[in-house]
Design an enzyme around this catalytic site. Structure first.
Site, PDB file in Angstrom:
ATOM      1  N   ARG A  71       0.868  -1.169   0.000  1.00 38.63           N
ATOM      2  CA  ARG A  71       0.000   0.000   0.000  1.00 38.63           C
ATOM      3  C   ARG A  71       0.909   1.223   0.000  1.00 38.63           C
ATOM      4  NH1 ARG A  71      -2.067  -3.489   4.057  1.00 38.63           N
ATOM      5  NH2 ARG A  71      -4.154  -4.307   3.591  1.00 38.63           N
ATOM      6  N   LYS A 117      -2.120  -2.271   7.950  1.00 35.78           N
ATOM      7  CA  LYS A 117      -3.314  -1.819   8.663  1.00 35.78           C
ATOM      8  C   LYS A 117      -3.354  -2.410  10.061  1.00 35.78           C
ATOM      9  CE  LYS A 117      -6.428  -0.904   4.779  1.00 35.78           C
ATOM     10  NZ  LYS A 117      -7.749  -1.217   4.180  1.00 35.78           N
ATOM     11  N   HIS A 125      -2.468   2.722  -6.181  1.00 31.35           N
ATOM     12  CA  HIS A 125      -3.056   1.499  -5.627  1.00 31.35           C
ATOM     13  C   HIS A 125      -3.273   0.446  -6.710  1.00 31.35           C
ATOM     14  CE1 HIS A 125      -4.581  -0.432  -2.060  1.00 31.35           C
ATOM     15  NE2 HIS A 125      -5.667  -0.827  -2.698  1.00 31.35           N
ATOM     16  N   ARG A 149      -0.613  -2.119  -6.778  1.00 31.59           N
ATOM     17  CA  ARG A 149      -0.792  -3.212  -5.811  1.00 31.59           C
ATOM     18  C   ARG A 149      -1.749  -4.262  -6.379  1.00 31.59           C
ATOM     19  NH1 ARG A 149      -1.128  -4.682  -0.159  1.00 31.59           N
ATOM     20  NH2 ARG A 149      -3.271  -5.071   0.524  1.00 31.59           N
ATOM     21  N   HIS A 165      -3.847  -9.265   3.780  1.00 37.22           N
ATOM     22  CA  HIS A 165      -5.294  -9.361   3.970  1.00 37.22           C
ATOM     23  C   HIS A 165      -5.588 -10.275   5.157  1.00 37.22           C
ATOM     24  CE1 HIS A 165      -6.211  -8.350  -0.523  1.00 37.22           C
ATOM     25  NE2 HIS A 165      -6.002  -7.270   0.209  1.00 37.22           N
ATOM     26  N   TYR A 193      -9.548 -11.178  -6.624  1.00 40.23           N
ATOM     27  CA  TYR A 193      -8.645 -11.221  -7.774  1.00 40.23           C
ATOM     28  C   TYR A 193      -8.905 -12.421  -8.672  1.00 40.23           C
ATOM     29  CZ  TYR A 193      -6.201  -7.506  -5.397  1.00 40.23           C
ATOM     30  OH  TYR A 193      -5.913  -6.314  -4.788  1.00 40.23           O
TER      31      TYR A 193
END
Length: 321
Positions: free
Chosen positions: A173, A199, A267, A270, A293, A302
């Site tokens: 990110r 995150k 982004h 990514r 994730h 994806y």
């Protein structure tokens, strides 16, 4: 040493008791849930907007007792007002999630149960697939030579190329790339792994290609500012922290020069990292780990992009073929 107390929030639309609980709630989310400052800011803003609406809607300042007696119609009216302001569905979902979190916090603290919040359905959000770039375009965005004609200092061009190479080469990110300290990025030949803080302040290990490290080292050697080991490796034109907006603007300039669509954003690099790995036979769970994730379902989006490859695998490998 004890932590400094969070600054007390002041609200014109609500009783001081609400402001006090709001301050405690946000502090709790930051300390215990480890939510990012941006998420805390968004939750706080959403709650302020709700309290402002309720104050106007009811014709009086909001108290804890009145908030606990909130009705479903009040919440729906607030959501309708936000929707009328053309607020996106995801932002409405976040606002409702924040209100529910605040309600649960009040209940745990014995301040009342806001039952109406659980009766509201979350707004539907149309799922859109990420828009990855073609492999050749992604590589060009991370190529310093593509910026040779720009009228900016060469070290800045090298910096932008290094950042974009990290986004595509390691699937970072933009906040993760700009948050890297110099000591966390090995020199070429001295390592091939980055420890990234993502995150929720969660760390993960991601591989980094030697040619990407070479681009970073080229930028470091050209940078006119000292880059201490504990400081950020990427700095702005005046030597301070580099803003994500600067990289976004650099991408806008470059996609115009390369004839790329508006979906070509930092982004998107990514997204391209994940999609291109999957197209080359990458394992979905491994890609989940690389992206950071928490849920495999997030990574599975994806597979929708790469359905053509999956159909080819099916056609060639199915036993009844």
């Amino acid at each position: 040493m004890s932590k400094a107390a969070a600054p007390q929030i002041e609200l014109a639309s609500a009783d001081p008791s609400i402001a006090q609980e709001m301050t405690r709630w946000l502090s709790h989310l930051g300390a215990e849930r480890r939510l990012s400052p941006k998420t805390l800011e968004a939750y706080g803003r959403d709650l302020r907007q709700c309290l402002d609406f309720l104050c106007n809607h009811w014709g009086e300042r909001v108290t804890l007792k009145r908030f606990a007696a909130l009705e479903a119609t009040d919440v729906r009216a607030f959501m309708a007002m936000r929707r009328a302001d053309d607020i996106a569905g995801r932002s409405l979902m976040r606002a409702l999630a924040g209100l529910r979190s605040f309600g649960r916090f009040l209940e745990r603290e014995g301040k009342g149960k806001v039952g109406a919040l659980s009766a509201i359905r979350a707004p539907k959000v149309a799922k859109s697939l990420p828009k990855p770039l073609p492999m050749a375009s992604a590589k060009r965005l991370a190529d310093a030579d593509e910026r040779a004609g720009e009228e900016r200092e060469t070290w800045i061009l090298a910096r932008d190329a290094a950042v974009m190479a990290l986004l595509y080469g390691s699937g970072l990110r933009i906040s993760e790339a700009l948050g890297l300290k110099r000591r966390e990025v090995p020199k070429p030949g001295e390592g091939d792994v980055l420890v990234v803080t993502g995150k929720g302040n969660k760390t993960r290990m991601v591989p980094v290609l030697q040619n990407v490290l070479a681009l970073v080292q080229e930028y470091v050697s050209m940078c006119p500012y000292p880059l201490p080991a504990e400081g950020p490796i990427f700095v702005g034109a005046r030597g301070g922290p580099l803003s994500p907006r600067i990289i976004q603007l650099a991408m806008e300039r470059l996609r115009g020069a390369l004839g790329l669509p508006d979906s070509a954003t930092p982004h998107a690099l990514r997204h391209s990292f994940a999609t291109h790995l999957l197209s080359r036979g990458g394992d979905l769970r491994a890609i989940q780990e690389l992206l950071g994730h928490s849920s495999l379902s997030t990574t599975q989006i994806y597979t929708g992009i790469d359905s053509e490859r999956l159909l080819e695998v099916y056609a060639s490998a199915h036993p009844r073929r």
